[in-house]
Design a protein around this motif. Structure first.
Motif, short mmCIF file in Angstrom:
data_model
loop_
_atom_site.label_atom_id
_atom_site.label_comp_id
_atom_site.label_asym_id
_atom_site.label_seq_id
_atom_site.Cartn_x
_atom_site.Cartn_y
_atom_site.Cartn_z
N LEU A 211 24.96 -17.50 -17.80
CA LEU A 211 25.52 -18.33 -18.86
C LEU A 211 26.95 -18.67 -18.49
O LEU A 211 27.78 -17.77 -18.29
N VAL A 212 27.25 -19.95 -18.40
CA VAL A 212 28.57 -20.40 -17.99
C VAL A 212 29.15 -21.32 -19.05
O VAL A 212 28.43 -21.86 -19.90
N SER A 213 30.45 -21.52 -19.00
CA SER A 213 31.09 -22.46 -19.92
C SER A 213 30.68 -23.89 -19.56
O SER A 213 30.27 -24.18 -18.43
N ALA A 214 30.80 -24.78 -20.53
CA ALA A 214 30.35 -26.17 -20.33
C ALA A 214 31.05 -26.82 -19.15
O ALA A 214 30.45 -27.63 -18.43
N SER A 215 32.31 -26.48 -18.91
CA SER A 215 33.06 -27.10 -17.82
C SER A 215 32.49 -26.78 -16.45
O SER A 215 32.80 -27.46 -15.47
N GLN A 216 31.64 -25.75 -16.37
CA GLN A 216 31.08 -25.36 -15.08
C GLN A 216 29.77 -26.07 -14.77
O GLN A 216 29.14 -25.79 -13.74
N LEU A 217 29.38 -27.01 -15.63
CA LEU A 217 28.19 -27.83 -15.37
C LEU A 217 28.53 -29.32 -15.36
O LEU A 217 27.67 -30.17 -15.61
N LEU A 218 29.77 -29.63 -15.05
CA LEU A 218 30.22 -31.02 -15.08
C LEU A 218 29.84 -31.78 -13.82
O LEU A 218 29.67 -31.21 -12.74
N THR A 219 29.74 -33.08 -13.99
CA THR A 219 29.70 -34.05 -12.90
C THR A 219 31.04 -34.78 -12.91
O THR A 219 31.49 -35.18 -13.99
N PRO A 220 31.72 -34.96 -11.78
CA PRO A 220 31.36 -34.48 -10.44
C PRO A 220 31.58 -32.98 -10.30
O PRO A 220 32.41 -32.38 -10.98
N HIS A 221 30.83 -32.41 -9.37
CA HIS A 221 30.87 -30.97 -9.15
C HIS A 221 32.27 -30.48 -8.83
O HIS A 221 32.67 -29.38 -9.22
N ALA A 222 33.05 -31.30 -8.12
CA ALA A 222 34.39 -30.90 -7.69
C ALA A 222 35.32 -30.64 -8.86
O ALA A 222 36.33 -29.93 -8.71
N SER A 223 35.03 -31.22 -10.04
CA SER A 223 35.91 -31.04 -11.20
C SER A 223 35.79 -29.65 -11.81
O SER A 223 36.66 -29.23 -12.58
N ARG A 224 34.74 -28.92 -11.49
CA ARG A 224 34.49 -27.64 -12.14
C ARG A 224 35.59 -26.62 -11.86
O ARG A 224 35.99 -25.88 -12.75
N ALA A 225 36.06 -26.59 -10.64
CA ALA A 225 37.11 -25.62 -10.29
C ALA A 225 38.40 -25.91 -11.05
O ALA A 225 39.10 -24.99 -11.48
N LYS A 226 38.71 -27.19 -11.25
CA LYS A 226 39.93 -27.56 -11.98
C LYS A 226 39.90 -27.02 -13.40
O LYS A 226 40.90 -26.48 -13.88
N PHE A 227 38.76 -27.12 -14.06
CA PHE A 227 38.69 -26.65 -15.44
C PHE A 227 38.63 -25.13 -15.52
O PHE A 227 39.12 -24.54 -16.49
N ALA A 228 38.04 -24.49 -14.53
CA ALA A 228 38.09 -23.03 -14.49
C ALA A 228 39.53 -22.56 -14.41
O ALA A 228 39.93 -21.58 -15.06
N ASP A 229 40.34 -23.26 -13.63
CA ASP A 229 41.76 -22.91 -13.52
C ASP A 229 42.49 -23.17 -14.83
O ASP A 229 43.35 -22.38 -15.25
N LYS A 230 42.15 -24.26 -15.51
CA LYS A 230 42.77 -24.54 -16.82
C LYS A 230 42.47 -23.42 -17.80
O LYS A 230 43.35 -22.98 -18.56
N ARG A 231 41.23 -22.95 -17.82
CA ARG A 231 40.87 -21.86 -18.73
C ARG A 231 41.68 -20.61 -18.42
O ARG A 231 42.13 -19.91 -19.34
N ARG A 232 41.84 -20.30 -17.14
CA ARG A 232 42.61 -19.11 -16.78
C ARG A 232 44.05 -19.23 -17.24
O ARG A 232 44.64 -18.24 -17.73
N ARG A 233 44.63 -20.41 -17.12
CA ARG A 233 46.02 -20.59 -17.55
C ARG A 233 46.16 -20.44 -19.06
O ARG A 233 47.13 -19.85 -19.56
N ILE A 234 45.19 -20.96 -19.82
CA ILE A 234 45.22 -20.81 -21.28
C ILE A 234 45.10 -19.34 -21.67
O ILE A 234 45.85 -18.85 -22.51
N ALA A 235 44.18 -18.64 -21.05
CA ALA A 235 43.97 -17.21 -21.36
C ALA A 235 45.22 -16.40 -21.02
O ALA A 235 45.56 -15.45 -21.74
N ALA A 236 45.91 -16.78 -19.94
CA ALA A 236 47.08 -16.02 -19.50
C ALA A 236 48.24 -16.11 -20.49
O ALA A 236 49.11 -15.25 -20.52
N LYS A 237 48.22 -17.16 -21.31
CA LYS A 237 49.29 -17.34 -22.30
C LYS A 237 49.12 -16.45 -23.52
O LYS A 237 50.02 -16.33 -24.35
N ARG A 238 47.93 -15.83 -23.67
CA ARG A 238 47.65 -15.03 -24.86
C ARG A 238 48.02 -13.56 -24.63
O ARG A 238 47.74 -13.00 -23.61
#
Length: 238
Positions: A211-238
Motif C-alpha cells: 500500500l503506497v501513497s497516491a503520489s507513488q502511482l503517478l504518471t509520469p513515473h519520474a515524478s514519483r520521487a519528487k513527491f516522496a521527497d516533498k512528503r519527507r520535507r513536510i514530515a520533517a517540519k513536525r
C-alpha cells in the motif's frame, strides 16, 4: 503489486477522520476545505505519516439540488475566479501535495475549467488524481496536456455501505492492481469503511501487496520521487 487508497470527504466528522488517520499503512487523506475538523485531521495525518491531498469541491450534475459544499468550483465561473478559489483552498492546507475532485460530474467535463484548475496545480508543483465521477471527464487529459503529474481512480470501494460489500470492492481493487501492476482506489469516512479497512489492511503483507501513497502511482513515473521527497520535507517540519 502496488495499490493506493485515497479516503475522501475528510474534515466534517471528527471521530471517523481521526480513526482513519490512525490506521496503519500509507492511506492518502483527501481533506475538504471549510470542515470543522479539517485542520485537526491534517495535523494528525501528517504526524501519522499519511499523505495529504486537497479534496476540491466541484459542481456535480444536479446542482444546486446536489451541493458540493464550501469552496466549490462551478461551471460558468470565469477562469480567474476558479484559480482564485482553488488557490485559497490550497492555502488552507500547505501540507497538501496533490488535489482530487469532490463530486464534479459536471465541472470535470468542462475543458476550459479543467485547464484553469490544472494551471494552478502546475504552478504550485502539485499532482492531480481524477476521481472519475463522470464517464465524460476530461480532467485526466487536461492534466496530461499541461504536464501535471496525474493518476485516476480505478475503483470506488464503498458505493454500497456494508462491510462485506466494501471488502468485495477491495478485492476488486486487488484484481485491477494485479492486472495492471498498480491501481488507485477511493473510499469515504463511513463506519463501515473503517471496519472493512481494519480487517483488510493487516492482510496485505501476506498477499504481497504494497500500500503506497497516491503520489507513488503517478504518471509520469519520474515524478514519483519528487513527491516522496516533498512528503519527507513536510514530515520533517513536525
Amino acid at each position: 503489486m502496488k495499490l493506493a487508497l485515497i479516503i475522501d470527504d475528510l474534515g466534517y466528522n471528527g471521530p471517523i477522520g481521526r480513526a482513519i488517520a490512525k490506521l496503519p499503512g500509507q492511506l492518502t487523506l483527501a481533506i475538504l476545505p471549510g470542515g470543522n475538523y479539517s485542520r485537526q485531521v491534517v495535523n494528525l495525518g501528517v504526524r501519522e505519516g499519511k499523505e495529504i491531498m486537497l479534496h476540491q469541491p466541484m459542481e456535480p450534475q444536479g446542482y444546486p439540488r446536489v451541493n458540493p459544499g464550501p469552496g466549490a468550483l462551478l461551471k460558468g465561473m470565469p477562469d480567474k475566479r476558479i484559480r482564485r478559489i482553488l488557490a485559497h483552498n490550497l492555502d488552507e492546507f500547505p501540507e497538501a501535495i496533490g488535489v482530487n475532485n469532490h463530486m464534479g460530474s459536471r465541472l470535470t467535463t468542462d475543458r476550459s475549467a479543467m485547464n484553469a484548475v490544472m494551471g494552478v496545480i502546475l504552478q504550485r508543483g502539485l499532482y492531480f488524481v481524477d476521481s472519475r465521477t463522470s464517464g465524460k471527464t476530461v480532467a485526466f487529459s487536461a492534466a496530461a496536456n499541461q504536464g501535471v503529474p496525474r493518476a485516476q481512480r480505478a475503483v470506488f470501494i464503498d458505493n454500497t455501505r456494508s462491510k462485506s460489500a466494501i471488502l468485495n470492492q477491495l478485492r476488486q481493487l486487488e484484481r485491477v492492481g494485479r492486472s495492471h501492476g498498480e491501481a488507485v482506489g477511493i473510499g469515504h469516512p463511513y463506519p463501515e469503511t473503517l471496519a472493512a479497512l481494519r480487517s483488510w489492511l493487516p492482510m496485505l503483507a501476506r498477499k504481497n501487496i504494497q500500500l503506497v501513497s497516491a503520489s507513488q502511482l503517478l504518471t509520469p513515473h519520474a515524478s514519483r520521487a519528487k513527491f516522496a521527497d516533498k512528503r519527507r520535507r513536510i514530515a520533517a517540519k513536525r
